[in-house]
Design an enzyme around this catalytic site. Structure first.
Site, PDB file in Angstrom:
ATOM      1  N   HIS A 116       6.352 -11.979 -10.920  1.00  0.00           N
ATOM      2  CA  HIS A 116       7.749 -11.644 -10.654  1.00  0.00           C
ATOM      3  C   HIS A 116       8.340 -12.463  -9.502  1.00  0.00           C
ATOM      4  CE1 HIS A 116       5.911  -8.802  -7.659  1.00  0.00           C
ATOM      5  NE2 HIS A 116       7.013  -9.100  -6.963  1.00  0.00           N
ATOM      6  N   ASP A 172       0.891  -9.477 -13.968  1.00  0.00           N
ATOM      7  CA  ASP A 172       1.820  -9.829 -12.888  1.00  0.00           C
ATOM      8  C   ASP A 172       1.220 -10.896 -11.976  1.00  0.00           C
ATOM      9  OD1 ASP A 172       4.170  -9.838 -11.449  1.00  0.00           O
ATOM     10  OD2 ASP A 172       3.599  -8.143 -10.176  1.00  0.00           O
ATOM     11  N   SER A 213       5.226  -9.918  -1.672  1.00  0.00           N
ATOM     12  CA  SER A 213       4.625 -10.030  -3.013  1.00  0.00           C
ATOM     13  C   SER A 213       3.926 -11.373  -3.192  1.00  0.00           C
ATOM     14  CB  SER A 213       5.704  -9.875  -4.087  1.00  0.00           C
ATOM     15  OG  SER A 213       6.262  -8.585  -4.029  1.00  0.00           O
TER      16      SER A 213
END
Length: 558
Positions: free
Chosen positions: A284, A317, A400
């Site tokens: 992402h 992910d 992230s």
């Protein structure tokens, strides 16, 4: 009392003044009878011209002897000597003023035969008091005598008593007269010399103090300038297992990614996998770039380089990018997430809200926490299923893709999601809510397998059991659906589940002894393994419990 002449028996004195001393008498010239001495000569044997004393009556005395020689009837008699005058002794070196010369005794006006006393021009030094003859009564130093017909004369105190020092050393003279005031030339010279030396010493000390104060003022910029104490500089070394030591070891391998596409842009974190320039991050993070966007990598040193996408997988992910033309890369060592225990200390590194090289620390709060993230597209193609490590190390948007490292600075997880307090809808990726101490990281064992597949093949495979789950089932466990995609069977023909005997409507409750409460949890537990792994499942069918064993299949990821 009558006219003074004795008419009856007279009182007898048991003590009387010494011979030759005028006796006390009243205004009249009367002589009191006194006791005769032991060697008195009888009247008939007295030599011619000598007065014969009358004999005293014999027999016991009328009164007990008075040791104080006090008249028993209050008449005039001998008086006790006055106490000596105690003058204060002057301190050492204090001049003593000269004593006034005592007045010479004057002859009584009623005794014309008394010899006149020659005048004395100056006081004579004191002489020792004369020793009274044996048998004579002791004379006091002060005596008041009366003549035979009027008031007597009062003797002056002896000169030795005028300067008597009761605290003087025994055997020393009673009078230690010092020199007259102002007659100490030797002491005055010594005092002058001592005073000069003291003034000189004081001047030297004051000069030294003044010089020190002046130097201090010059060095510090004045007395009004505040100079606070401070620790000295150290070499910056820290213990390798400390947070500072871990950060110093890991930071050179952590990078910040800036991604921009046609519709959106974003910021995330990654870390170097090898010297060839491969960097692991979240899917992402690079998703906004699409197929034609730009990805820029900034190293901890501040250098930047362009990067290209190698491969990605939304189900895990994870994504891998590569930088070219960069040398001296330092790969970050990978740990083993199976060795992690709840409570182990960890450090998270990233760029929250584009704040590069941010270090936070915490512990492992839980393991094998099943989470799902994504789902913004609505078709389920962007949903990731992670059997995650939970940590309380602060993780925020921008963290992230960054590493979660242990005390040896080895990567044990990839920071991917946080629980937002304001949404209440579960785990989010890339939201703008801050950390509330609920962060989740993909275990590095899973990340390593996926990263190797992405580098080697450009894509990743997913382990599968070959069933379609009923995601609307609200009971405990994961229920196999009635129909599959495009109204096909829910159990794939010749798939791993079909070979193990699983049927439509069965409810799977355990995987390898771990309880399963929903369809999402079953997917997370399965994807935590590799294709080809053998799993033992427990399920219920028509109220009965069954156990089956199957071998995981493989499917291509997206």
């Amino acid at each position: 009392m009558d006219d003074g002449k004795p008419t009856g028996p007279q009182a007898k004195w048991w003590s009387r003044p010494a011979e030759g001393r005028p006796s006390r008498s009243g205004p009249e010239n009367r002589k009191p009878e006194t006791q005769a001495p032991e060697n008195q000569v009888p009247e008939d044997q007295a030599p011619e011209g000598r007065e014969v004393q009358p004999s005293l009556p014999s027999g016991p005395p009328l009164h007990e002897p008075d040791e104080y020689s006090t008249p028993p009837y209050g008449g005039p008699g001998p008086w006790a000597p006055a106490p000596p005058v105690q003058r204060p002794t002057p301190a050492h070196g204090t001049p003593v003023p000269p004593q006034a010369a005592p007045l010479p005794p004057q002859p009584s006006p009623v005794d014309p035969q008394a010899a006149p006393v020659p005048p004395q021009s100056s006081p004579q030094p004191p002489h020792p008091a004369p020793v009274p003859p044996q048998g004579a009564p002791e004379q006091p130093p002060y005596a008041t005598t009366h003549g035979a017909g009027g008031p007597g004369e009062q003797r002056s105190p002896s000169s030795q008593w005028g300067q008597y020092d009761p605290w003087g050393a025994p055997g020393q003279p009673l009078t230690q007269a010092g020199p007259p005031a102002g007659t100490e030339p030797g002491n005055r010279k010594n005092r002058r010399g001592g005073a000069f030396a003291g003034v000189l010493l004081l001047t030297l000390v004051a000069s030294g103090i003044g010089g020190g104060v002046g130097a201090y003022i010059e060095r510090t910029g004045g007395l009004t300038t505040v100079e606070l104490p401070q620790a000295s500089h150290d070499n910056g070394d820290r213990a390798p297992e400390s947070v500072a030591g871990i950060a110093a070891s890991a930071l050179p391998s952590v990078v910040t990614l800036h991604v921009s596409g046609t519709a959106e842009s974003g910021t995330g974190t990654g870390f170097v996998l090898d010297a060839r320039g491969h960097i692991l991050t979240n899917n992402h993070v690079v998703a906004p770039a699409g197929s034609s966007g730009d990805i820029t990598v900034t190293f901890s040193s501040g250098e930047t380089a362009a990067a290209e996408l190698v491969g990605k997988d939304s189900g895990y992910d994870l994504a891998v990018v590569r930088v070219k033309g960069v040398s001296g890369l330092k790969p970050l060592p990978l740990g083993n997430s199976d060795n992690v225990r709840v409570g182990d200390p960890v450090v998270a590194i990233g760029a929250p809200f584009d704040l590069s090289n941010t270090v936070t620390s915490g512990i492992i709060s839980a393991k094998q926490r099943p989470i799902t993230a994504g789902g913004e597209k609505g078709d389920g193609s962007d949903i990731s299923y992670v059997d995650a490590l939970q940590t309380d190390a602060p993780i925020n948007p921008g963290n992230s893709g960054g590493p979660l490292v242990d005390t040896q600075a080895h990567v044990i997880g990839i920071n991917s999601a946080i629980r937002a307090a304001d949404s209440g809808k579960g785990t989010e990726r890339g939201g703008q809510s801050g950390s509330i101490g609920l962060g989740f990281a993909i275990p590095i064992n899973q990340g390593k397998r996926v990263a190797e597949e992405l580098i080697n093949t450009g894509g990743a495979t997913h382990p599968v059991i070959g069933v379609t789950l009923d995601m609307k089932y609200t009971g405990d466990g994961a229920k196999v659906g009635e129909k599959g995609p495009e109204d096909g069977p829910a159990v794939t023909k010749d798939g791993p589940a079909a070979k193990a005997g699983i049927r439509s409507g069965d409810v799977i409750t355990e995987v390898r002894g771990q309880r399963v409460h929903s369809g999402e949890e079953l997917i997370v537990k399965i994807r935590a393994h590799r294709p080809g792994d053998r799993l033992e499942l427990r399920l219920t069918r028509g109220g009965k419990e069954l156990s089956v064993t199957l071998t995981l299949g493989s499917a291509s990821g997206t």
